[in-house]
Design a protein around this motif. Structure first.
Motif, short mmCIF file in Angstrom:
data_model
loop_
_atom_site.label_atom_id
_atom_site.label_comp_id
_atom_site.label_asym_id
_atom_site.label_seq_id
_atom_site.Cartn_x
_atom_site.Cartn_y
_atom_site.Cartn_z
N ASN A 97 0.81 -1.22 0.00
CA ASN A 97 0.00 0.00 0.00
C ASN A 97 0.84 1.27 0.00
O ASN A 97 0.41 2.28 -0.55
CB ASN A 97 -0.93 0.03 1.22
CG ASN A 97 -2.17 -0.80 1.02
OD1 ASN A 97 -2.65 -0.94 -0.11
ND2 ASN A 97 -2.71 -1.36 2.09
N GLN A 98 1.96 1.23 0.65
CA GLN A 98 2.72 2.47 0.81
C GLN A 98 3.99 2.51 -0.04
O GLN A 98 4.14 3.36 -0.91
CB GLN A 98 3.09 2.68 2.29
CG GLN A 98 1.91 2.69 3.25
CD GLN A 98 1.09 3.98 3.21
OE1 GLN A 98 0.97 4.63 2.17
NE2 GLN A 98 0.48 4.33 4.32
N TRP A 102 4.07 4.96 -3.18
CA TRP A 102 4.34 6.30 -2.64
C TRP A 102 4.66 7.29 -3.76
O TRP A 102 4.05 8.36 -3.85
CB TRP A 102 5.49 6.24 -1.64
CG TRP A 102 5.55 7.44 -0.75
CD1 TRP A 102 6.33 8.55 -0.91
CD2 TRP A 102 4.78 7.66 0.45
NE1 TRP A 102 6.11 9.44 0.12
CE2 TRP A 102 5.17 8.91 0.96
CE3 TRP A 102 3.82 6.92 1.13
CZ2 TRP A 102 4.61 9.44 2.13
CZ3 TRP A 102 3.27 7.44 2.30
CH2 TRP A 102 3.67 8.69 2.78
N ARG A 103 5.59 6.94 -4.61
CA ARG A 103 5.99 7.87 -5.68
C ARG A 103 4.81 8.14 -6.61
O ARG A 103 4.55 9.29 -7.00
CB ARG A 103 7.16 7.27 -6.47
CG ARG A 103 7.57 8.15 -7.62
CD ARG A 103 8.84 7.65 -8.30
NE ARG A 103 9.06 8.39 -9.52
CZ ARG A 103 9.25 7.83 -10.70
NH1 ARG A 103 9.28 6.53 -10.84
NH2 ARG A 103 9.42 8.60 -11.77
N PHE A 104 4.07 7.10 -6.93
CA PHE A 104 2.94 7.25 -7.85
C PHE A 104 1.85 8.12 -7.24
O PHE A 104 1.40 9.09 -7.85
CB PHE A 104 2.37 5.87 -8.19
CG PHE A 104 1.15 5.91 -9.08
CD1 PHE A 104 1.29 5.86 -10.46
CD2 PHE A 104 -0.13 6.00 -8.54
CE1 PHE A 104 0.17 5.91 -11.29
CE2 PHE A 104 -1.25 6.05 -9.35
CZ PHE A 104 -1.10 6.00 -10.73
N MET A 105 1.43 7.80 -6.03
CA MET A 105 0.24 8.49 -5.50
C MET A 105 0.52 9.92 -5.12
O MET A 105 -0.42 10.70 -4.97
CB MET A 105 -0.41 7.69 -4.37
CG MET A 105 0.38 7.51 -3.11
SD MET A 105 -0.44 6.24 -2.08
CE MET A 105 0.76 6.02 -0.78
N PHE A 106 1.79 10.28 -4.99
CA PHE A 106 2.12 11.68 -4.78
C PHE A 106 2.73 12.29 -6.03
O PHE A 106 3.44 13.29 -5.99
CB PHE A 106 3.00 11.84 -3.54
CG PHE A 106 2.27 11.40 -2.29
CD1 PHE A 106 1.11 12.05 -1.89
CD2 PHE A 106 2.69 10.29 -1.57
CE1 PHE A 106 0.39 11.62 -0.78
CE2 PHE A 106 1.97 9.86 -0.45
CZ PHE A 106 0.82 10.53 -0.07
N MET A 110 7.91 12.68 -4.62
CA MET A 110 8.85 11.99 -3.74
C MET A 110 9.22 10.66 -4.38
O MET A 110 8.41 10.07 -5.10
CB MET A 110 8.20 11.71 -2.37
CG MET A 110 8.00 12.93 -1.52
SD MET A 110 7.09 12.53 0.00
CE MET A 110 5.40 12.86 -0.51
N SER A 111 10.44 10.20 -4.10
CA SER A 111 10.85 8.85 -4.51
C SER A 111 11.14 8.05 -3.26
O SER A 111 11.32 8.61 -2.18
CB SER A 111 12.08 8.90 -5.41
OG SER A 111 11.72 9.37 -6.69
#
Lengths: 351, 302
Positions: A97-98, A102-106, A110-111
Motif C-alpha cells: 500500500n505504501q 508512494w511515488r505514484f500516488m504523490f 517523492m521517490s
C-alpha cells in the motif's frame, strides 16, 4: 588477481562500500549487528559504520518498513533486512500500500530509494513458514523492482545498484547461495537490475532458472550435454521488470522453453514468462513451453517429504529431453555424504 | 467553511472521489499545527483536509485534486485521500488507518539522523489505536527518542462502530499509549486554544530532545464518515449526543471567549478565497491519459 568471495561476503562488501560512499545509507533489520550477521552479510558493519547507521530493530517488521519509507521519502537510502521472506509478510501492508505506491500516488514529488532484503530458506526442515519463495507476490505489484541474484558477483553488483536506485527494490536471496563462491571484483560495480543473463549458451532448448534453480539448470545442462543435447541456460536475475527480450531472443534460437522457478508453479513467475514468449515468439516454438517449480502445497518439514519438493537436475534434464523428443534415463547426482536437504555436507542447519 | 463548501458542491457529482470531511474537528488541526514551523512536517490519514490546510497546504491545489484535475496537489493521481504539499511541510496523507504512522516516525528518524531540528506531527484517530502498526510505531519512536508528536483525535466512532465495541471503557487512549513509556497528555479537542497550549508544551519538550509525546484530543465528527451529508437519521448515534457536541462547536467556543468573531468582512474574504479555489479547480484541465506520465519505475541504474 582474481578474488573469490561467497555470496554473503559479496553482499557484505556491497553494503560496506555503499555505507562508506553515501552518508544517507543505513542498514536495519533484526539481527543485523548480531554475531551471525545475517549469514555473514552484515558482519562487522556496525563496528565499521556505527550503531546509528547499522542497527538492530524491534520485532516490528510492519512499522519498520514504514519507518524505512519515511526515511527514504525524506532523503535517506535505507536497506531493510529480513532473515526470511516469510517474516516480511507481516509488513506486506506497508510494502504494497505504501512503499510501492508512494511515488505514484504523490505524483512523482517523492521517490522511495529503499532496499528490502529477504532470505529464502530451504532444507533442514525449514517447513511451511521458513522457506517460502514469494517473488511472484511482490512481482505482482507495480512500483516495486524485484531481484533474485544467483551468483556472488551479481549479488554485489545488484545490491550496489539497488541501493543507488531511486526505486524500492525487493531482493530475495536463497539461503543455499550464501556459501557459494564466485569471482567478485573489489571495485564498486553495478549489475543492472532489469537484465537476465545467459550463463551457458546452447542451441536445442532454453532453460530459464530463477535464483538457486539456475544452478540446478546448469547441472541439468551438463547431463544433457553428455547425452548430446545442447541447453542454453538463462539466469533470470530480475523478476520485475522481466527481461522478456533476452528470453524471447533465446527461444528464437532454440525453439524450446523450460522454466524452472524457485517458487510455486501455479500463479508463479513462470506463467508470466510463458505468456510473454507465447505472445512474442509463438511462431518460433517447436513444442509448448513447460514449467517446473514448487508443487501446489506448502513446504513439508520432514526430510523424507521435503526431498520430494524441489526440482532436481536429473528431473530437469529428463523433462528437457522429453521436450526434445528423446528418452534418456538421467541419474540423480552422486551427492556423497550430502543429503538432499543440504547444499553441502558442512551445512547442518539449523536455520 | 472550506469543508462546508465541499459538502455543498459534492452533490453536483463533479468531485468524484471519497471525501472524509473534517467538520467539527477543526480545532485539533488548527491548535496542533499552530506551533509547527515551516520546516516541520505533518502527516495524516483519511480525514486530512483540516490538517493539510492548517499546515498551510494550498487550498487551490486541494480543490483541484478533489475535482481530479492536473493542477491538483497530486495531479489527479491521489484525490482527497492522498494529499501532499511539500512546500508547506505537509508530507503526506494516506487512508489505510494507521498505515501512515510509521512513515511519519521514519521522517522523524531521518530528521534526527541527518542532524536537522525538524519535528514531525502525525495525526491519527481513535480507530488507528486499535492497529498493530501504531503500537509498533510508538515503541520505535520511544526506543529511538524521536522528535515526533502523535496527535490522536478521538471522535468516538470508527466509521459507524462506537468506542464501546472496540475498546474497553476503563482506560483512555492516552493510558494505552502511556504503556509504551511515552509522555502523554489529553485535552478538549474542540478548544483550539487549549489544544495549542498542549501542543506547544509537547513541542517544547520534543525540541529539547526529550523524546516523542502522545496527545489525545476529544472531538466529534459532525457529518457522515465518508461523504457530504449528515447521518443522524440512520441510527448509529443519538441526536442528543450530536446536539451536545454541536453545542461545543470549535468556532463557537472561541467566539464565546471573544478570541475570534465571525465578522462579516472576514467571512467574505474566506468565502471569496474558496470561490476562487473552486473556480481554479473547475477551470483546470483534466490530466490527459494520452500524455500523462505515470511515475512507476525510474530508469535502471547502470
Amino acid at each position: 588477481m582474481n578474488r573469490s568471495l561467497n555470496y554473503g561476503e559479496a553482499i557484505r562488501e556491497a553494503l560496506d562500500q555503499s555505507l562508506s560512499d553515501d552518508p544517507d545509507v543505513v542498514v536495519m533489520g533484526l539481527g543485523v549487528p548480531d554475531p551471525k550477521g545475517v549469514f555473514g552479510s552484515t558482519l562487522g558493519l556496525q563496528e565499521r559504520h556505527g550503531p546509528e547507521r547499522v542497527m538492530d530493530i524491534p520485532l516490528s517488521e510492519n512499522a519498520v518498513t514504514g519507518v524505512a519509507l519515511g526515511c527514504a521519502a525524506t532523503g535517506m537510502r535505507p536497506v531493510l533486512v529480513h532473515q526470511r521472506v516469510d517474516f516480511t509478510l507481516t509488513a506486506f501492508e506497508q510494502v504494497v500500500n505504501q512503499v510501492a505506491k508512494w511515488r505514484f500516488m504523490f505524483n512523482d514529488q517523492m521517490s522511495v530509494p529503499m532496499v528490502i532484503r529477504m532470505v529464502v530458506g530451504r532444507g533442514w526442515g525449514q517447513g511451511p513458514q521458513h522457506s517460502q519463495s514469494l517473488q511472484a507476490l511482490f512481482a505482482h505489484i507495480p512500483g516495486l523492482r524485484v531481484i533474485m541474484p544467483t551468483t556472488a558477483h551479481d549479488a554485489k553488483g545488484m545490491m550496489i545498484a539497488a541501493i543507488r536506485s531511486d526505486d524500492p527494490v525487493v531482493c530475495l536471496e536463497h539461503r543455499w547461495l550464501y556459501s557459494i563462491e564466485d569471482e567478485v571484483p573489489e571495485s564498486r560495480y553495478v549489475v543492472p537490475l532489469d537484465e537476465a543473463r545467459i550463463v551457458r549458451s546452447g542451441t536445442d532448448i532454453t532453460l530459464v532458472g530463477v535464483s538457486y534453480m539456475t544452478l540446478e539448470c546448469l547441472a541439468a545442462a551438463d547431463m544433457l550435454a553428455e547425452a548430446g543435447l545442447s541447453a542454453e541456460v538463462v539466469d533470470l536475475r530480475s523478476i520485475r521488470p522481466l527481461d522478456t527480450s533476452a528470453i524471447v531472443s533465446s527461444v528464437e534460437r532454440t525453439s524450446r522453453l523450460l522454466i524452472v522457478d524457485n517458487g510455486h508453479v501455479v500463479g508463479g513467475v513462470s506463467a508470466e514468462i510463458v505468456a510473454a514468449v507465447v505472445e512474442q515468439a509463438f511462431s518460433h516454438l517447436e513444442v509448448a513451453p513447460e514449467r517446473m517449480g514448487f508443487p501446489d502445497y506448502p513446504t513439508p518439514t520432514s526430510p523424507a517429504l521435503a526431498d520430494d519438493y524441489y526440482p532436481l537436475p536429473h528431473q530437469i534434464a529428463m523433462r528437457a529431453s522429453e521436450m526434445l523428443g528423446k528418452r534418456f534415463s538421467f541419474q540423480p547426482i552422486d551427492r556423497g555424504e550430502r543429503r538432499l536437504d543440504q547444499p553441502h555436507p558442512a551445512y547442518q542447519g539449523p536455520f | 467553511m472550506v469543508e462546508e463548501a465541499i459538502a455543498n458542491l459534492y452533490p453536483e457529482q463533479e468531485m468524484r472521489c471519497p471525501v472524509h470531511l473534517s467538520i467539527g474537528q477543526e480545532a485539533a488541526a488548527v491548535g496542533v499545527c499552530d506551533g509547527l514551523r515551516s520546516g516541520d512536517l505533518a502527516v495524516s490519514g483519511h480525514r486530512s483536509h483540516a490538517h493539510y490546510l492548517a499546515k498551510g497546504g494550498s487550498l487551490k491545489r486541494l480543490l483541484a485534486e478533489l475535482y481530479g484535475r492536473s493542477t491538483g496537489c497530486t495531479g489527479g493521481l491521489g484525490g482527497s485521500m492522498h494529499l501532499t504539499d511539500l512546500s508547506a511541510g505537509f508530507l503526506a496523507a494516506t487512508p489505510i488507518v494507521g498505515s501512515s504512522v510509521p512513515v511519519a516516525v521514519g521522517a522523524a528518524f531521518s530528521a534526527k539522523a541527518r542532524g536537522s531540528d525538524r519535528l514531525v506531527t502525525i495525526f491519527v484517530g481513535d480507530g488507528a489505536m486499535e492497529t498493530g502498526v501504531v503500537h509498533e510505531s510508538l515503541n520505535f519512536a520511544v526506543v529511538h527518542n524521536l522528535p515526533v508528536l502523535f496527535c490522536c483525535e478521538n471522535n468516538l466512532y470508527s466509521v459507524y462502530s462506537p468506542m464501546e465495541v472496540r475498546q474497553p471503557g476503563h482506560r483512555t487512549i492516552a493510558d494505552l499509549a502511556a504503556g509504551h513509556g511515552i509522555r502523554t497528555s489529553a485535552g478538549d479537542g474542540n478548544d483550539a486554544e487549549e489544544v495549542a497550549v498542549l501542543a506547544d508544551d509537547a513541542y517544547r519538550s520534543i525540541r529539547a530532545g526529550e523524546g516523542p509525546v502522545f496527545l489525545e484530543l476529544s472531538t466529534y465528527r459532525w457529518r457522515e464518515h465518508c461523504g457530504p451529508n449528515y447521518d443522524n437519521d440512520i441510527g448509529y448515534r443519538s441526536l442528543d449526543e450530536f446536539d451536545l457536541w454541536r453545542a461545543n462547536d470549535p468556532i463557537e467556543v472561541l467566539a464565546a471567549r471573544g478570541v475570534w468573531s465571525q465578522r462579516a468582512s472576514d467571512t467574505e474574504e474566506i468565502a471569496s478565497e474558496i470561490h476562487l479555489a473552486v473556480e481554479f479547480a473547475r477551470e483546470s484541465p483534466f490530466p490527459d491519459p494520452e500524455t500523462v506520465r505515470y511515475p512507476v519505475l525510474h530508469r535502471s541504474v547502470s
